[in-house]
Design a protein around this motif. Structure first.
Motif, PDB file in Angstrom:
ATOM      1  N   ARG A 131      72.517  81.801  83.322  1.00  0.00           N
ATOM      2  CA  ARG A 131      72.618  83.226  83.607  1.00  0.00           C
ATOM      3  C   ARG A 131      71.332  83.894  83.159  1.00  0.00           C
ATOM      4  NH1 ARG A 131      75.764  85.418  87.140  1.00  0.00           N
ATOM      5  NH2 ARG A 131      76.248  87.287  85.933  1.00  0.00           N
ATOM      6  N   SER A 132      70.968  84.931  83.877  1.00  0.00           N
ATOM      7  CA  SER A 132      69.765  85.675  83.552  1.00  0.00           C
ATOM      8  C   SER A 132      70.126  87.125  83.270  1.00  0.00           C
ATOM      9  CB  SER A 132      68.762  85.584  84.700  1.00  0.00           C
ATOM     10  OG  SER A 132      67.528  86.179  84.336  1.00  0.00           O
ATOM     11  N   LEU A 133      69.131  87.908  82.883  1.00  0.00           N
ATOM     12  CA  LEU A 133      69.311  89.321  82.597  1.00  0.00           C
ATOM     13  C   LEU A 133      68.179  90.116  83.222  1.00  0.00           C
ATOM     14  CD1 LEU A 133      70.181  89.153  78.774  1.00  0.00           C
ATOM     15  CD2 LEU A 133      71.799  89.550  80.634  1.00  0.00           C
ATOM     16  N   ARG A 134      68.512  91.323  83.636  1.00  0.00           N
ATOM     17  CA  ARG A 134      67.499  92.269  84.107  1.00  0.00           C
ATOM     18  C   ARG A 134      67.601  93.516  83.243  1.00  0.00           C
ATOM     19  NH1 ARG A 134      68.262  96.320  87.824  1.00  0.00           N
ATOM     20  NH2 ARG A 134      70.222  95.337  88.469  1.00  0.00           N
ATOM     21  N   TYR A 149      70.936  82.261  79.364  1.00  0.00           N
ATOM     22  CA  TYR A 149      72.105  81.605  78.794  1.00  0.00           C
ATOM     23  C   TYR A 149      72.497  80.386  79.623  1.00  0.00           C
ATOM     24  CZ  TYR A 149      72.501  86.269  76.737  1.00  0.00           C
ATOM     25  OH  TYR A 149      72.242  87.442  76.097  1.00  0.00           O
ATOM     26  N   PRO A 150      72.506  79.186  79.018  1.00  0.00           N
ATOM     27  CA  PRO A 150      73.042  78.028  79.740  1.00  0.00           C
ATOM     28  C   PRO A 150      74.532  78.218  79.998  1.00  0.00           C
ATOM     29  CG  PRO A 150      72.674  77.500  77.419  1.00  0.00           C
ATOM     30  CD  PRO A 150      72.093  78.860  77.644  1.00  0.00           C
ATOM     31  N   ILE A 151      74.975  77.841  81.173  1.00  0.00           N
ATOM     32  CA  ILE A 151      76.391  77.960  81.525  1.00  0.00           C
ATOM     33  C   ILE A 151      77.072  76.659  81.124  1.00  0.00           C
ATOM     34  CG2 ILE A 151      78.041  78.351  83.384  1.00  0.00           C
ATOM     35  CD1 ILE A 151      75.855  79.857  84.874  1.00  0.00           C
ATOM     36  N   ILE A 152      77.740  76.693  79.983  1.00  0.00           N
ATOM     37  CA  ILE A 152      78.302  75.472  79.403  1.00  0.00           C
ATOM     38  C   ILE A 152      79.699  75.221  79.957  1.00  0.00           C
ATOM     39  CG2 ILE A 152      78.825  74.252  77.275  1.00  0.00           C
ATOM     40  CD1 ILE A 152      75.882  74.957  77.595  1.00  0.00           C
ATOM     41  N   TYR A 186      71.480  94.311  82.669  1.00  0.00           N
ATOM     42  CA  TYR A 186      72.217  93.896  83.857  1.00  0.00           C
ATOM     43  C   TYR A 186      72.227  92.367  83.950  1.00  0.00           C
ATOM     44  CZ  TYR A 186      71.501  98.729  85.493  1.00  0.00           C
ATOM     45  OH  TYR A 186      71.480 100.095  85.617  1.00  0.00           O
ATOM     46  N   PRO A 187      73.368  91.719  83.776  1.00  0.00           N
ATOM     47  CA  PRO A 187      73.420  90.263  83.953  1.00  0.00           C
ATOM     48  C   PRO A 187      73.271  89.899  85.427  1.00  0.00           C
ATOM     49  CG  PRO A 187      75.295  91.080  82.690  1.00  0.00           C
ATOM     50  CD  PRO A 187      74.642  92.264  83.313  1.00  0.00           C
ATOM     51  N   GLU A 188      72.706  88.728  85.673  1.00  0.00           N
ATOM     52  CA  GLU A 188      72.566  88.234  87.032  1.00  0.00           C
ATOM     53  C   GLU A 188      72.383  86.726  86.989  1.00  0.00           C
ATOM     54  OE1 GLU A 188      69.239  90.487  88.443  1.00  0.00           O
ATOM     55  OE2 GLU A 188      67.764  89.200  87.456  1.00  0.00           O
ATOM     56  N   GLY A 189      72.570  86.089  88.128  1.00  0.00           N
ATOM     57  CA  GLY A 189      72.360  84.662  88.201  1.00  0.00           C
ATOM     58  C   GLY A 189      70.885  84.318  88.090  1.00  0.00           C
ATOM     59  N   PHE A 190      70.610  83.146  87.550  1.00  0.00           N
ATOM     60  CA  PHE A 190      69.226  82.696  87.456  1.00  0.00           C
ATOM     61  C   PHE A 190      68.786  82.110  88.782  1.00  0.00           C
ATOM     62  CE2 PHE A 190      66.441  78.960  86.937  1.00  0.00           C
ATOM     63  CZ  PHE A 190      65.279  79.632  86.558  1.00  0.00           C
ATOM     64  N   SER A 191      67.608  82.543  89.242  1.00  0.00           N
ATOM     65  CA  SER A 191      67.002  81.997  90.457  1.00  0.00           C
ATOM     66  C   SER A 191      65.597  81.532  90.125  1.00  0.00           C
ATOM     67  CB  SER A 191      66.957  83.050  91.572  1.00  0.00           C
ATOM     68  OG  SER A 191      68.264  83.442  91.950  1.00  0.00           O
ATOM     69  N   TRP A 215      78.893  86.559  82.735  1.00  0.00           N
ATOM     70  CA  TRP A 215      78.820  85.148  83.094  1.00  0.00           C
ATOM     71  C   TRP A 215      79.097  84.859  84.564  1.00  0.00           C
ATOM     72  CZ3 TRP A 215      76.701  81.875  79.772  1.00  0.00           C
ATOM     73  CH2 TRP A 215      76.678  82.234  78.411  1.00  0.00           C
ATOM     74  N   GLY A 216      79.678  85.829  85.277  1.00  0.00           N
ATOM     75  CA  GLY A 216      79.985  85.604  86.682  1.00  0.00           C
ATOM     76  C   GLY A 216      81.198  84.726  86.905  1.00  0.00           C
ATOM     77  N   VAL A 217      81.983  84.458  85.845  1.00  0.00           N
ATOM     78  CA  VAL A 217      83.203  83.653  85.938  1.00  0.00           C
ATOM     79  C   VAL A 217      84.264  84.258  85.023  1.00  0.00           C
ATOM     80  CG1 VAL A 217      81.957  81.516  86.458  1.00  0.00           C
ATOM     81  CG2 VAL A 217      82.480  82.087  84.083  1.00  0.00           C
TER      82      VAL A 217
END
Length: 368
Positions: free
Chosen positions: A249-252, A313-316, A300-305, A159-161
């Protein structure tokens, strides 16, 4: 009546089928070149069913949802188990009594299990953040251990948090299980479509009242030819991001093929503390495919661009909920338009929840 559905994922497909069965004309448009959205799968030359957008395991307690989808597929009775690399050992996840006995000395493990049973009911799930509230020193130790080894670093990668900055609905998805059931889900109905998700969706869409337009970008002018538009795409995109972008959040994925029977001991192995990827999925386990090679995906998780990767995944959190509500208020001023799905509702939906959302919606429509 004539309906336009934007998005050919599981929400749009379910809605299309139900409307078509009620004698309505339905047109689905989707930018992708395939149906099924992120549930799309395909079979390789060895007969392995590969999930293009990461592992998807269907599970539900909702009998209505199960019966509906069962009209379009025979299920392979797959029971999902996940392992994680913790202190050099592959152990069951969610953390349970078997995990405790594998990681701790026998006397210590027995003490921890007894402490858990003194506060929490057997065979129930307890969110890790709830376990941390215990006054027991043993459980405080266990909670800190699980938090550090299983939850914290995985969540930060995913999630990056930190976990405390996420909605409890998200953190509650990573519990400690008070028992010895190694399955990731305890739902009554679990399985993988025997011929794959795509084949199930093809059967759902096989109706004379349904028209599908792939490789087609939605334009608002399309709506004028229909009695109602159901939009399963991103709600902020519909309004041209006039209030700002809703974060995701995005995924690779990195897919690898190995010329060996198996790569790992079960379908999904998590890596909370090691490497930059969060997990490795091995697809031949899902349908118990017997062949000489195997396909895995590193995740690999990553931020959505925008324009660079997919929304997953929406960041709720309160701030993002507030922004979504502002977009929803804009939508209220538009007749003959309904948002739904993970992107339209800005909610984390499992597959069964997405189907249930549509079935409930259909039951409320006066035309059905």
């Amino acid at each position: 009546m004539k309906f336009l559905i934007v998005g050919c994922g599981i929400s749009g497909i379910t809605l299309a089928r139900k409307l078509a069965e009620n004698s309505h004309q339905v047109t689905i448009v989707d930018e992708k070149d395939h149906i099924g959205g992120n549930c799309f799968d395909y079979f390789n030359q060895e007969g392995i069913c590969i999930h293009k957008y990461g592992t998807h395991i269907f599970h539900t307690e909702n009998e209505t949802v199960w019966r509906f989808l069962s009209r379009f597929t025979q299920w392979f009775p797959y029971q999902h188990e996940v392992k994680a690399l913790i202190d050099g050992q592959l152990v069951p996840i969610p953390f349970n009594f078997n995990t405790i006995e594998q990681l701790f000395p026998m006397e210590m493990a027995n003490r921890l299990i007894n402490a858990l049973l003194s506060e929490f009911p057997f065979n129930k799930k307890v969110p890790i953040l709830k376990l941390r509230e215990s006054q027991s020193k043993d459980l405080q130790y266990l909670a800190d251990y699980v938090y550090e080894k299983v939850f914290l670093h995985y969540t930060e990668k995913q999630w990056g948090v930190r976990p405390e900055d996420l909605d409890p609905l998200v953190t509650g998805r990573v519990p400690v299980f008070m028992g010895r059931d190694n399955r990731y889900f305890q739902a009554k109905y679990q399985g993988i479509p025997l011929e794959g998700y795509t084949a199930m969706f093809e059967k759902m869409l096989d109706h004379p009242n349904i028209t599908i337009l792939l490789n087609t970008k939605f334009d608002k002018s399309m709506s004028k030819d229909f009695d109602h538009c159901y939009y399963t795409g991103p709600i902020d995109e519909y309004f041209d991001y006039k209030l700002g972008q809703l974060p995701y959040r995005s995924l690779r994925f990195k897919f690898l093929t190995f010329n060996r029977s198996y790569f790992q001991t079960n379908s999904v192995v998590n890596y909370p503390n090691n490497y930059d990827f969060t997990r490795i999925g091995e697809y031949k386990y899902f349908l118990d495919t017997q062949c000489g090679s195997t396909v895995v995906s590193y995740e690999y998780p990553e931020g959505f661009s925008l324009g660079e990767n997919e929304r997953y995944y929406p960041i709720i959190n309160p701030e993002n909920k507030c922004l979504y509500q502002k977009y929803l208020d804009l939508a209220k001023g538009i007749d003959k338009l309904t948002f739904l799905g993970r992107l339209g509702d800005y909610k984390y939906y499992d597959m069964d929840q997405a189907v249930s959302r549509v079935l409930c919606l259909i039951n409320k429509l006066p035309v059905c």
